[in-house]
Structure formats: C-alpha cells, structure tokens
Enzyme design. Sequence first.
Site, PDB file in Angstrom:
ATOM      1  N   CYS A   1       0.567  -0.855   0.138  1.00 31.17           N
ATOM      2  CA  CYS A   1       0.003   0.185   0.125  1.00 31.17           C
ATOM      3  C   CYS A   1       0.472   1.512   0.641  1.00 31.17           C
ATOM      4  O   CYS A   1       1.802   1.743  -1.357  1.00 31.17           O
ATOM      5  CB  CYS A   1      -1.306   0.447   1.127  1.00 31.17           C
ATOM      6  SG  CYS A   1      -2.726   1.015   0.621  1.00 31.17           S
TER       7      CYS A   1
ATOM      8  N   HIS B   1      -3.247  -5.396   0.448  1.00 27.72           N
ATOM      9  CA  HIS B   1      -3.001  -5.814   1.375  1.00 27.72           C
ATOM     10  C   HIS B   1      -2.872  -7.628   1.965  1.00 27.72           C
ATOM     11  O   HIS B   1      -3.939  -8.313   2.619  1.00 27.72           O
ATOM     12  CB  HIS B   1      -3.839  -5.499   2.569  1.00 27.72           C
ATOM     13  CG  HIS B   1      -3.660  -3.798   2.721  1.00 27.72           C
ATOM     14  ND1 HIS B   1      -2.664  -2.668   3.600  1.00 27.72           N
ATOM     15  CD2 HIS B   1      -4.310  -2.805   2.286  1.00 27.72           C
ATOM     16  CE1 HIS B   1      -2.331  -1.925   3.357  1.00 27.72           C
ATOM     17  NE2 HIS B   1      -3.920  -0.936   2.749  1.00 27.72           N
TER      18      HIS B   1
ATOM     19  N   GLU C   1      -1.230  -8.669   4.590  1.00 26.63           N
ATOM     20  CA  GLU C   1      -0.780  -8.978   5.832  1.00 26.63           C
ATOM     21  C   GLU C   1      -2.319  -8.646   6.341  1.00 26.63           C
ATOM     22  O   GLU C   1      -2.835  -9.347   7.127  1.00 26.63           O
ATOM     23  CB  GLU C   1      -0.054  -7.832   5.550  1.00 26.63           C
ATOM     24  CG  GLU C   1      -0.530  -6.377   7.039  1.00 26.63           C
ATOM     25  CD  GLU C   1      -1.201  -5.813   5.318  1.00 26.63           C
ATOM     26  OE1 GLU C   1      -1.424  -4.780   5.454  1.00 26.63           O
ATOM     27  OE2 GLU C   1      -0.867  -6.034   3.666  1.00 26.63           O
TER      28      GLU C   1
END
Length: 235
Positions: free
Chosen positions: A89, A179, A181
């Site tokens: 990001c 994202h 994660e």
Amino acid sequence: MIEPRVLVVQNHEGGGPRRVGEWLVEAGLRLDLVHGPERAPSETAVHDAVLVLGGGFMPDDDARAPWLAATRAIVRRALDEGTPMLGICLGGQLLAHVAGGVVEADVGAPETGSVPIRVRAEAEDDRLFGGLPPVVTAIEHHIDAVTRLPEGAAWLAETDICPFQAFRVGEVAWGTQFHPEVAPDSLLSWDAEKLRAQGLDKAAVYEAAVADEPLATPVWRSVVGRFAEVVRERA
C-alpha cells in the site's frame, strides 16, 4: 545458521506486519520492527531485506509523517544495493515514488474489502507472482494510488479501478497496492460509518472477505514464502 534480518517500517499504530510477518518468521527470517512515529527508521546496512507497510499518507507527506524522509532514503538505498524489498500500500507507493513513478491522492473510486486482482501475463517469469491463479482476491482499503509506474518497472497485477496493483522495480523490489497481510477478521475494526459513506455495508464487506479467504490466503502465503526465498538467497 544466522537468520536473515528484515527491517519492517510500520507507518501507523494499527498497521503492523500481521500475518505477513508471521509467514516471514515461519520461513526463517528475523523481523526488526520500527514504528515510524516513535523513531525514524535506521539504515539498511545490517538488514538483508526491507518491508514497508501501509498508512494514510502520501509518500512525500513529510509535514504529517516526518519519518517518511528517512524511509524514502532506505528505499533508495535498497534499490541501489539490490536489497530485497516488499512495499505494501503506502510502501508500494513509496517504492514507485522513489523509483520515478507517480502517486496521486484521491484517484477515482476507492477500493474497499475483498477485491479480485488480475495477474498479468507479464508476471509469468516473476519470482513472486509467476504461476499464480489468473484472478485472486485480496483486501483493499485505499483511494490514493500509483498512476504511473517507474520507467522499466514490471507491471504484474491490476484491477479496473486501480491498474497498478503489483509491480517490480529492478530484480528484487516489489510493490503492491493491496494488503496481503490483512485477514478478514481485521475488517471487524473498520469504521462502519465511513464504509456506509462509500455505499458499503460493514457486515457484507466482512462476509465477502471471509468467503474469499480459503482460496486467497494460500496464494499470498506462497508469495510471501517466495519473497523469503529471495531474501535467503541474497543474504
């Protein structure tokens, strides 16, 4: 055996490495986490890789986030020295910005929740994205975006709203807009009113992410594992 060390730059309080960090540790890497607002990131001399996470800033928003100047210097050094890097990001936007691309604020419609990402044909020979399914979902939460890739960058993945979802600069520096994660449970902490202002229902956004997780999570785990392989090879 010495564990390769990864410098992790966190750009806001709730934005830690989460499951990407867990996967890197499982792959035998050691994480040195620096929270930008607490102290500026250190040099990369003793690190074998760099992971720069997301945050609600532009890459040159030094007035609100003064540690970004040091982070840009770290990204520049990683590029110059061939240190493996993964930017997520804001981290991906920083990579694009430092390498000569263009990042713009409030570009088009926001992308929020679990979004289908198309892997481009150009990714076939990429160390991280080669051989992935042609479409895989990932969590998105942004409106700022890269609008022009650095010269010579490899364009790896896209969506209609935000074309530059993943790219590579040089041989071992990758950026993503999405994202990997973030797991679906993180969406439970998102602001329902802000989602409603985008015409979205929080419960529906969460349920869609949960439905997509069984196929998406193994893909992003494999990508992170491949990144860890690159780090070990270069360490």
